[in-house]
Design a protein around this motif. Structure first.
Motif, PDB file in Angstrom:
ATOM      1  N   VAL A 153       0.838  -1.208   0.000  1.00 65.35           N
ATOM      2  CA  VAL A 153       0.000   0.000   0.000  1.00 65.35           C
ATOM      3  C   VAL A 153       0.868   1.252   0.000  1.00 65.35           C
ATOM      4  O   VAL A 153       0.594   2.219  -0.729  1.00 65.35           O
ATOM      5  N   HIS A 154       1.924   1.249   0.779  1.00 64.29           N
ATOM      6  CA  HIS A 154       2.829   2.407   0.843  1.00 64.29           C
ATOM      7  C   HIS A 154       3.472   2.678  -0.511  1.00 64.29           C
ATOM      8  O   HIS A 154       3.706   3.840  -0.873  1.00 64.29           O
ATOM      9  N   CYS A 155       3.746   1.623  -1.273  1.00 66.93           N
ATOM     10  CA  CYS A 155       4.382   1.786  -2.587  1.00 66.93           C
ATOM     11  C   CYS A 155       3.489   2.529  -3.580  1.00 66.93           C
ATOM     12  O   CYS A 155       3.962   2.983  -4.620  1.00 66.93           O
ATOM     13  N   GLY A 156       2.199   2.649  -3.291  1.00 62.10           N
ATOM     14  CA  GLY A 156       1.301   3.387  -4.167  1.00 62.10           C
ATOM     15  C   GLY A 156       1.438   4.888  -4.048  1.00 62.10           C
ATOM     16  O   GLY A 156       0.928   5.632  -4.891  1.00 62.10           O
ATOM     17  N   HIS A 157       2.115   5.342  -2.977  1.00 59.94           N
ATOM     18  CA  HIS A 157       2.388   6.772  -2.763  1.00 59.94           C
ATOM     19  C   HIS A 157       1.106   7.619  -2.728  1.00 59.94           C
ATOM     20  O   HIS A 157       1.107   8.765  -3.156  1.00 59.94           O
ATOM     21  N   ASN A 158       0.043   7.029  -2.215  1.00 57.61           N
ATOM     22  CA  ASN A 158      -1.182   7.780  -1.938  1.00 57.61           C
ATOM     23  C   ASN A 158      -1.232   7.964  -0.428  1.00 57.61           C
ATOM     24  O   ASN A 158      -1.480   7.009   0.318  1.00 57.61           O
ATOM     25  N   LYS A 159      -0.995   9.186   0.035  1.00 57.67           N
ATOM     26  CA  LYS A 159      -0.838   9.425   1.472  1.00 57.67           C
ATOM     27  C   LYS A 159      -2.105   9.089   2.253  1.00 57.67           C
ATOM     28  O   LYS A 159      -2.031   8.521   3.349  1.00 57.67           O
ATOM     29  N   LEU A 160      -3.256   9.432   1.714  1.00 57.91           N
ATOM     30  CA  LEU A 160      -4.497   9.161   2.428  1.00 57.91           C
ATOM     31  C   LEU A 160      -4.742   7.655   2.537  1.00 57.91           C
ATOM     32  O   LEU A 160      -5.100   7.147   3.605  1.00 57.91           O
ATOM     33  N   LEU A 161      -4.535   6.927   1.436  1.00 62.52           N
ATOM     34  CA  LEU A 161      -4.718   5.486   1.465  1.00 62.52           C
ATOM     35  C   LEU A 161      -3.742   4.841   2.441  1.00 62.52           C
ATOM     36  O   LEU A 161      -4.114   3.941   3.213  1.00 62.52           O
ATOM     37  N   SER A 162      -2.507   5.301   2.442  1.00 64.17           N
ATOM     38  CA  SER A 162      -1.505   4.754   3.360  1.00 64.17           C
ATOM     39  C   SER A 162      -1.885   5.012   4.810  1.00 64.17           C
ATOM     40  O   SER A 162      -1.725   4.140   5.670  1.00 64.17           O
ATOM     41  N   GLU A 163      -2.401   6.214   5.086  1.00 64.52           N
ATOM     42  CA  GLU A 163      -2.790   6.547   6.452  1.00 64.52           C
ATOM     43  C   GLU A 163      -3.984   5.716   6.900  1.00 64.52           C
ATOM     44  O   GLU A 163      -4.031   5.233   8.032  1.00 64.52           O
ATOM     45  N   LEU A 164      -4.950   5.543   6.015  1.00 70.22           N
ATOM     46  CA  LEU A 164      -6.101   4.707   6.348  1.00 70.22           C
ATOM     47  C   LEU A 164      -5.654   3.277   6.646  1.00 70.22           C
ATOM     48  O   LEU A 164      -6.113   2.654   7.607  1.00 70.22           O
ATOM     49  N   TYR A 165      -4.752   2.766   5.822  1.00 73.84           N
ATOM     50  CA  TYR A 165      -4.290   1.386   6.015  1.00 73.84           C
ATOM     51  C   TYR A 165      -3.448   1.276   7.285  1.00 73.84           C
ATOM     52  O   TYR A 165      -3.546   0.293   8.016  1.00 73.84           O
ATOM     53  N   ARG A 166      -2.633   2.286   7.544  1.00 73.71           N
ATOM     54  CA  ARG A 166      -1.819   2.273   8.764  1.00 73.71           C
ATOM     55  C   ARG A 166      -2.709   2.210   9.995  1.00 73.71           C
ATOM     56  O   ARG A 166      -2.385   1.551  10.990  1.00 73.71           O
ATOM     57  N   GLY A 167      -3.855   2.880   9.923  1.00 77.08           N
ATOM     58  CA  GLY A 167      -4.777   2.839  11.043  1.00 77.08           C
ATOM     59  C   GLY A 167      -5.380   1.472  11.275  1.00 77.08           C
ATOM     60  O   GLY A 167      -5.903   1.189  12.354  1.00 77.08           O
ATOM     61  N   LEU A 168      -5.295   0.620  10.272  1.00 72.90           N
ATOM     62  CA  LEU A 168      -5.841  -0.735  10.365  1.00 72.90           C
ATOM     63  C   LEU A 168      -4.803  -1.763  10.796  1.00 72.90           C
ATOM     64  O   LEU A 168      -5.089  -2.959  10.787  1.00 72.90           O
ATOM     65  N   THR A 169      -3.604  -1.303  11.168  1.00 70.59           N
ATOM     66  CA  THR A 169      -2.494  -2.229  11.410  1.00 70.59           C
ATOM     67  C   THR A 169      -2.864  -3.364  12.355  1.00 70.59           C
ATOM     68  O   THR A 169      -2.612  -4.546  12.057  1.00 70.59           O
ATOM     69  N   GLU A 170      -3.457  -3.027  13.501  1.00 70.86           N
ATOM     70  CA  GLU A 170      -3.796  -4.088  14.457  1.00 70.86           C
ATOM     71  C   GLU A 170      -4.859  -5.024  13.895  1.00 70.86           C
ATOM     72  O   GLU A 170      -4.802  -6.234  14.092  1.00 70.86           O
ATOM     73  N   ALA A 171      -5.846  -4.455  13.189  1.00 75.55           N
ATOM     74  CA  ALA A 171      -6.895  -5.291  12.606  1.00 75.55           C
ATOM     75  C   ALA A 171      -6.326  -6.196  11.521  1.00 75.55           C
ATOM     76  O   ALA A 171      -6.698  -7.371  11.414  1.00 75.55           O
ATOM     77  N   VAL A 172      -5.426  -5.657  10.691  1.00 76.94           N
ATOM     78  CA  VAL A 172      -4.792  -6.470   9.644  1.00 76.94           C
ATOM     79  C   VAL A 172      -3.980  -7.600  10.274  1.00 76.94           C
ATOM     80  O   VAL A 172      -4.089  -8.773   9.888  1.00 76.94           O
ATOM     81  N   SER A 173      -3.175  -7.245  11.273  1.00 73.39           N
ATOM     82  CA  SER A 173      -2.344  -8.250  11.937  1.00 73.39           C
ATOM     83  C   SER A 173      -3.208  -9.335  12.579  1.00 73.39           C
ATOM     84  O   SER A 173      -2.894 -10.532  12.489  1.00 73.39           O
TER      85      SER A 173
END
Length: 228
Positions: A153-173
């Motif tokens: 996701v980070h490789c897409g260089h979309n800051k909003l998408l990356s931030e949304l996904y980062r917020g899901l870290t615990e849920a993803v894990s």
């Protein structure tokens, strides 16, 4: 990293900010008990009531959990993740559905926007994941798999998408941990080499299909499993 002493104005907001920073920067990890109110008050140079209000606010936003008679524990690393946990709890299917939407677009963007350095990092993370799978090391597998998807996701260089996904870290894990036992036991084959190859070939359609495909398999497996 020690907490800084607060200024005079807006003490509660300042303490909230410093506690939030300590959590997001890994000073206290998810599941860890934070220092007591007296200890925090002394460190920050404020009254216990100020600390109590800040902790109450962060508990309301989902970052902290106050356990009566036991202490206060880190529940999430961001308000987004805290909200996800409050809304979905342990509903694996809902987490996988949200992941599917974000990761398909993340993979599509990564295929066109990634750098050579990022591709090298993705390759290394996938190697770590596959090594952990071969060794049936559940803890290392969950960590490497989560890091791989986050990096895509980070490789897409979309800051909003990356931030949304980062917020899901615990849920993803948590979703990786919940679905990885069958993968480690080779009951369900979930590989990511096809996704990595599509990103390397700068093929967004194939990358999106690969990202959606493995999550569709997880969703089917989850729907077919007995409900607890």
């Amino acid at each position: 990293m020690p907490l800084a002493t607060t200024r005079r104005a807006g003490l509660v907001d300042q303490v909230i900010g410093q506690l939030r920073d300590a959590i997001s920067q890994g000073e206290w990890v998810v599941g860890e008990r934070i220092p007591t109110e007296p200890a925090l008050a002394e460190t920050l140079g404020v009254g216990r009531n100020t600390v109590r209000e800040a902790v109450r606010a962060l508990a309301h936003s989902g970052l902290l959990e106050v356990r009566q008679g036991d202490g206060t524990y880190v529940r999430a690393t961001s308000e987004v993740s805290g909200a996800i946990r409050r809304l979905f709890g342990s509903e694996l299917r809902e987490v996988l559905q949200v992941r599917r939407g974000l990761e398909i677009e993340g993979a599509r963007l990564a295929a066109t926007e990634r750098t050579e350095e990022e591709l090298t990092k993705l390759t290394g993370l996938l190697a770590d994941r596959d090594r952990a799978q071969l060794e049936k090391n559940h803890e290392d597998f969950v960590r490497a798999d989560t890091e791989f998807h986050t990096c895509v996701v980070h490789c897409g260089h979309n800051k909003l998408l990356s931030e949304l996904y980062r917020g899901l870290t615990e849920a993803v894990s948590a979703s990786v941990a919940a679905t990885s036992h069958d993968t480690l036991e080779e009951k369900v084959e979930i590989g990511h080499q096809g996704l990595l190859d599509a990103i390397a070939d700068r093929d967004p359609a194939r990358a999106a299909a690969e990202a959606g495909g493995f999550l569709d398999r997880l969703l089917r497996a989850e729907s077919e499993s007995p409900r607890r």
